[in-house]
Scaffold this active site. Structure first.
Site, PDB file in Angstrom:
ATOM      1  CD  GLU A  55       9.033   2.296   7.691  1.00  0.00           C
ATOM      2  OE1 GLU A  55       9.561   1.630   6.783  1.00  0.00           O
ATOM      3  OE2 GLU A  55       7.854   2.652   7.670  1.00  0.00           O
ATOM      4  CB  ALA A  59       4.493  -3.886  -0.715  1.00  0.00           C
ATOM      5  CG  HIS A 118       7.010  -0.576   5.271  1.00  0.00           C
ATOM      6  ND1 HIS A 118       7.669   0.615   5.075  1.00  0.00           N
ATOM      7  CD2 HIS A 118       6.203  -0.719   4.193  1.00  0.00           C
ATOM      8  CE1 HIS A 118       7.289   1.153   3.928  1.00  0.00           C
ATOM      9  NE2 HIS A 118       6.391   0.347   3.367  1.00  0.00           N
ATOM     10  CB  VAL A 163      -1.105   0.737   4.888  1.00  0.00           C
ATOM     11  CG1 VAL A 163      -1.447  -0.356   5.863  1.00  0.00           C
ATOM     12  CG2 VAL A 163      -2.308   1.179   4.111  1.00  0.00           C
ATOM     13  CB  ALA A 164       0.110   6.281   3.546  1.00  0.00           C
ATOM     14  NE  ARG A 165       6.821   5.553   2.091  1.00  0.00           N
ATOM     15  CZ  ARG A 165       6.377   4.390   1.601  1.00  0.00           C
ATOM     16  NH1 ARG A 165       5.415   3.730   2.210  1.00  0.00           N
ATOM     17  NH2 ARG A 165       6.914   3.866   0.514  1.00  0.00           N
ATOM     18  CE  LYS A 198      -0.745   3.306  -8.340  1.00  0.00           C
ATOM     19  NZ  LYS A 198      -0.388   4.738  -8.358  1.00  0.00           N
ATOM     20  CB  VAL A 199      -3.438   2.074  -1.818  1.00  0.00           C
ATOM     21  CG1 VAL A 199      -3.749   1.265  -0.571  1.00  0.00           C
ATOM     22  CG2 VAL A 199      -2.148   1.576  -2.470  1.00  0.00           C
ATOM     23  CG  ASP A 221      -6.917  12.504  -3.691  1.00  0.00           C
ATOM     24  OD1 ASP A 221      -6.408  13.538  -4.161  1.00  0.00           O
ATOM     25  OD2 ASP A 221      -6.463  11.370  -3.876  1.00  0.00           O
TER      26      ASP A 221
HETATM   27  N1  NAI Z   1       2.700   0.062   3.423  1.00  0.00           N
HETATM   28  C1  NAI Z   1       3.109  -0.333   2.245  1.00  0.00           C
HETATM   29  O1  NAI Z   1       3.816  -1.326   2.129  1.00  0.00           O
HETATM   30  C2  NAI Z   1       2.694   0.400   1.038  1.00  0.00           C
HETATM   31  C3  NAI Z   1       2.507   1.759   1.105  1.00  0.00           C
HETATM   32  N2  NAI Z   1       2.140   2.458  -0.013  1.00  0.00           N
HETATM   33  C4  NAI Z   1       1.928   3.885   0.169  1.00  0.00           C
HETATM   34  O2  NAI Z   1       0.552   4.152  -0.006  1.00  0.00           O
HETATM   35  C5  NAI Z   1       0.379   5.470  -0.487  1.00  0.00           C
HETATM   36  C6  NAI Z   1      -0.580   5.464  -1.661  1.00  0.00           C
HETATM   37  O3  NAI Z   1      -0.099   4.695  -2.736  1.00  0.00           O
HETATM   38  P1  NAI Z   1      -0.884   4.672  -4.128  1.00  0.00           P
HETATM   39  O4  NAI Z   1      -2.323   4.629  -3.854  1.00  0.00           O
HETATM   40  O5  NAI Z   1      -0.271   3.613  -4.957  1.00  0.00           O
HETATM   41  O6  NAI Z   1      -0.489   6.103  -4.708  1.00  0.00           O
HETATM   42  P2  NAI Z   1      -1.361   7.003  -5.673  1.00  0.00           P
HETATM   43  O7  NAI Z   1      -0.435   8.005  -6.211  1.00  0.00           O
HETATM   44  O8  NAI Z   1      -2.159   6.163  -6.597  1.00  0.00           O
HETATM   45  O9  NAI Z   1      -2.393   7.727  -4.682  1.00  0.00           O
HETATM   46  C7  NAI Z   1      -2.032   8.746  -3.808  1.00  0.00           C
HETATM   47  C8  NAI Z   1      -3.205   9.713  -3.737  1.00  0.00           C
HETATM   48  O10 NAI Z   1      -2.953  10.666  -2.720  1.00  0.00           O
HETATM   49  C9  NAI Z   1      -3.479  11.880  -3.152  1.00  0.00           C
HETATM   50  N3  NAI Z   1      -2.956  13.001  -2.394  1.00  0.00           N
HETATM   51  C10 NAI Z   1      -1.820  13.725  -2.613  1.00  0.00           C
HETATM   52  N4  NAI Z   1      -1.740  14.702  -1.696  1.00  0.00           N
HETATM   53  C11 NAI Z   1      -2.820  14.595  -0.896  1.00  0.00           C
HETATM   54  C12 NAI Z   1      -3.282  15.335   0.238  1.00  0.00           C
HETATM   55  N5  NAI Z   1      -2.610  16.364   0.711  1.00  0.00           N
HETATM   56  N6  NAI Z   1      -4.436  14.953   0.809  1.00  0.00           N
HETATM   57  C13 NAI Z   1      -5.139  13.895   0.331  1.00  0.00           C
HETATM   58  N7  NAI Z   1      -4.752  13.172  -0.734  1.00  0.00           N
HETATM   59  C14 NAI Z   1      -3.597  13.514  -1.330  1.00  0.00           C
HETATM   60  C15 NAI Z   1      -3.145  11.923  -4.623  1.00  0.00           C
HETATM   61  O11 NAI Z   1      -3.970  12.827  -5.315  1.00  0.00           O
HETATM   62  C16 NAI Z   1      -3.393  10.492  -5.040  1.00  0.00           C
HETATM   63  O12 NAI Z   1      -4.708  10.323  -5.526  1.00  0.00           O
HETATM   64  C17 NAI Z   1       1.788   5.980  -0.804  1.00  0.00           C
HETATM   65  O13 NAI Z   1       2.258   6.708   0.306  1.00  0.00           O
HETATM   66  C18 NAI Z   1       2.594   4.710  -0.921  1.00  0.00           C
HETATM   67  O14 NAI Z   1       3.935   4.937  -0.682  1.00  0.00           O
HETATM   68  C19 NAI Z   1       1.893   1.847  -1.200  1.00  0.00           C
HETATM   69  C20 NAI Z   1       2.083   0.502  -1.341  1.00  0.00           C
HETATM   70  C21 NAI Z   1       2.537  -0.330  -0.222  1.00  0.00           C
HETATM   71  O1  HPV Z   2       5.425   0.557  -2.370  1.00  0.00           O
HETATM   72  C1  HPV Z   2       5.473   1.227  -1.335  1.00  0.00           C
HETATM   73  O2  HPV Z   2       5.278   2.452  -1.279  1.00  0.00           O
HETATM   74  C2  HPV Z   2       5.774   0.562  -0.089  1.00  0.00           C
HETATM   75  O3  HPV Z   2       5.697   1.167   0.946  1.00  0.00           O
HETATM   76  C3  HPV Z   2       6.260  -0.836  -0.101  1.00  0.00           C
HETATM   77  O4  HPV Z   2       7.516  -0.802   0.474  1.00  0.00           O
HETATM   78  P1  HPV Z   2       8.490  -2.068   0.392  1.00  0.00           P
HETATM   79  O5  HPV Z   2       8.809  -2.256  -1.049  1.00  0.00           O
HETATM   80  O6  HPV Z   2       7.742  -3.222   0.949  1.00  0.00           O
HETATM   81  O7  HPV Z   2       9.689  -1.697   1.196  1.00  0.00           O
END
Ligand code: NAI
Ligand code: HPV
Length: 545
Positions: free
Chosen positions: A262, A284, A281, A231-233, A152-153, A172
């Site tokens: 963190e 979001a 962080h 911005v993932a983990r 999604k992101v 991916d």
């Molecule tokens: N910094 C922040 O505040 C935020 C961080 N996140 C993080 O962003 C990341 C993505 O979130 P979304 O897009 O919503 O999740 P999502 O589940 O929609 O997308 C994740 C993608 O990663 C892919 N994936 C899994 N293993 C993989 C690998 N080994 N190599 C490449 N791709 C792989 C999956 O197939 C999937 O398409 C998550 O880690 C989430 O926790 C999300 C929202 C806010």
């Molecule tokens: O939704 C995620 O994966 C995030 O990393 C957002 O984290 P937060 O709810 O802002 O602590």
């Protein structure tokens, strides 16, 4: 039933809190230590967290089975021990969509501000300097960006980067090629992404496979002078290796929103590195995303507390909302049939095997029976144990108890509009306290159907009946003769037991018949005995639904 208690352990938007308060007592206690969380949790039915709270096995154990749902107000659930949640029958739900755009926008903010040294230049000016030559940046147009994790992101970042004139590739292993093609992004191998990109943006979840996937070896494969955005983990990067890569110039710059620990240590070499831009962080953290996430998670948690099946369940099968609503009456039917079947088993005869037979006009791929199987399991196990069974732990609990549940589909030549024509349960190798429930094949057999949205019992053993599965049920086997309904009815009405339904199924006129009587209240033992004393009644059983 008193209102459930929801512990909100991290800041949640007002709109979500308001929704929760309509249905539950809300305890907003932020910054709890692990000990304080464990001490509180046994008084809570639900817990809502963001990324800052570790919901460990210890927390589930301390909850002593009261905790029914953990709501993660965001996407990443790497801070929740899913295995422990599942073993404790605790549903974990997240809010997977409301912060997507916020995270993507933050990724773009980090990309552009890193390329033009915005943060460093700002700090320098605030320190009284004017360093125009020091902060010459790099352009984005025409550069290659690798999006690692095209979910999604990642796909929203890709879309935006295309708008900035970048050439975007993505890696991916699970992403469909047509989704990438639609945005004009080429899916490439991990190594190709590493070796051809000027910028690399990380968007995959933290899992055992992705943990430290960016390490000395992978930095070694990158183009010299690459720039990295995360911005993932934090845990997907080996942070010590990144410091080395920054020091030796392999990585020119990094922009990081997330960290292995963190908050990171104040003297973290990574945070202090001059070529690194950091944010705490914040991906979001927009007003809009936080209101959206709060509503999304509050709705999911309230739904789960009401016993509805969650569409955003993380440790249970994801069932789309339209499938859930279509299957809703069959879910009730499946649980009631399970409840009924187990009450027909004679004491001391342990159930080992349960076969569920569905007749349906649907193609097997169009009928997801996981919820139905879970609900049959719930119906069978809950009346005979103190375990709380739900979609989350049904298979696990059945396995723990040595209960083998098999499923069979029989094609029914009818309308595929109706998902299931009938559900039959067969309990093998058991004795019944109501012998008539044993079918020709020696199993306890019950069958049900949904009629006008209401679950009905339609077969007991070899006897066809038709009684709606509401309230409680009395099943009597009798010699088929006139006046039986009246006699039983009189006995029940003497005790003010309201009869809701009655149905008689017989093998042949004047032969044996089964009378199924639906009653609202539970009759007293004495009343039941009077029914049993009617000479024509050969056996009877009272069943709670
Ligand atoms: N910094 C922040 O505040 C935020 C961080 N996140 C993080 O962003 C990341 C993505 O979130 P979304 O897009 O919503 O999740 P999502 O589940 O929609 O997308 C994740 C993608 O990663 C892919 N994936 C899994 N293993 C993989 C690998 N080994 N190599 C490449 N791709 C792989 C999956 O197939 C999937 O398409 C998550 O880690 C989430 O926790 C999300 C929202 C806010
Ligand atoms: O939704 C995620 O994966 C995030 O990393 C957002 O984290 P937060 O709810 O802002 O602590």
């Amino acid at each position: 039933m008193p209102n459930p208690t929801v512990l909100v352990a991290e800041k949640l938007g007002e709109a979500g809190l308001a929704l929760l308060r309509e249905f539950s007592n809300v305890d907003c206690s932020y910054n709890l230590s692990q000990e304080e969380l464990c001490a509180k949790i046994s008084l809570c039915d639900a817990l809502i967290v963001r990324s800052g709270t570790k919901v460990t096995r210890e927390v589930f154990e301390a909850a002593r089975s009261r905790l029914k749902v953990v709501g993660r107000a965001g996407v990443g659930i790497d801070n929740v021990d899913l295995q422990a949640a599942t073993e404790h029958g605790c549903l974990v739900v997240n809010a997977p969509t409301a912060n997507t755009i916020a995270a993507a926008e933050h990724g773009i903010a980090l990309l552009t501000s890193m390329a033009r040294n915005v943060a460093q230049a700002d700090a320098s000016m605030k320190a009284g300097k004017w360093q125009r030559n020091k902060y010459v940046g790099v352009s984005l147009v025409g550069k290659t960006l690798a999006v690692m994790g095209f979910g999604k992101v990642g796909s929203e970042v890709a879309r935006r980067a295309k708008g900035l004139g970048m050439h975007v590739v993505a890696h991916d292993p699970y992403a469909p090629a047509d989704r990438a093609r639609a945005i004009g992004v080429e899916l490439v191998s991990f190594d190709e992404a590493m070796s051809t990109s000027d910028f690399i943006s990380l968007h995959m979840p933290l899992t055992p496979t992705t943990s430290k996937i960016f390490n000395d070896d992978t930095f070694g494969k990158m183009k010299k002078g690459v720039r990295i955005i995360n911005v993932a983990r934090g845990g997907v990067i080996d942070e010590d290796a990144l410091v080395r890569a920054l020091d030796n110039g392999t990585v020119a710059q990094a922009a990081l929103d997330v960290f292995t620990k963190e908050p990171p240590a104040a003297d973290s070499k990574l945070v202090q590195h001059p070529n690194v831009t950091v944010t705490p962080h914040l991906g979001a953290s927009t007003m809009e995303a936080q209101e959206g996430v709060a509503i999304e998670i509050a709705e999911a948690v309230v739904g789960a507390l009401k016993g509805e099946l969650a569409a955003t369940a993380v440790n249970a099968p994801m069932v789309p909302a339209e499938v859930l609503s279509e299957l809703a009456p069959y879910v009730i039917l499946a649980e009631k049939l399970g409840r009924l079947a187990v009450q027909l088993v004679a004491g001391g005869s342990g159930i080992k095997g349960v076969k569920i037979v569905y007749t349906s006009a649907r193609d097997p791929d169009d009928l997801d029976t996981r919820i139905l199987r879970a609900m049959v399991t719930k119906g069978i196990i809950e009346p005979i144990s103190s375990v709380f069974v739900n979609l989350v732990n049904a298979d696990y609990t059945a396995k723990q108890r040595g209960l083998r549940i098999s499923e069979e589909r029989i094609f029914h030549d009818g309308s595929a509009e109706i998902p299931v024509d009938s559900i039959q349960l067969h309990l093998s190798n058991v004795e019944s306290k109501f012998a008539s429930a044993i079918s020709d094949s020696g199993d306890i057999r019950v069958e049900g159907r949904v009629k006008d949205g209401i679950p009905h019992l339609t077969l007991v053993g070899s006897f066809a009946v038709d009684v709606s599965l509401e309230g409680n049920l009395i099943l009597c086997r009798q010699v088929d003769q006139p006046g039986m309904i009246g006699r039983v009815g009189n006995i029940l009405s003497e005790q003010n037991v309201n009869i809701s339904f009655m149905s008689v199924g017989r093998t042949a006129p004047k032969k044996q018949a089964i009378m199924a009587i639906g009653v609202d209240e539970e009759p007293e033992k004495e009343t039941l005995k009077k029914i049993g004393d009617i000479p024509a009644i050969e056996e009877f059983v009272f069943l709670k639904l």
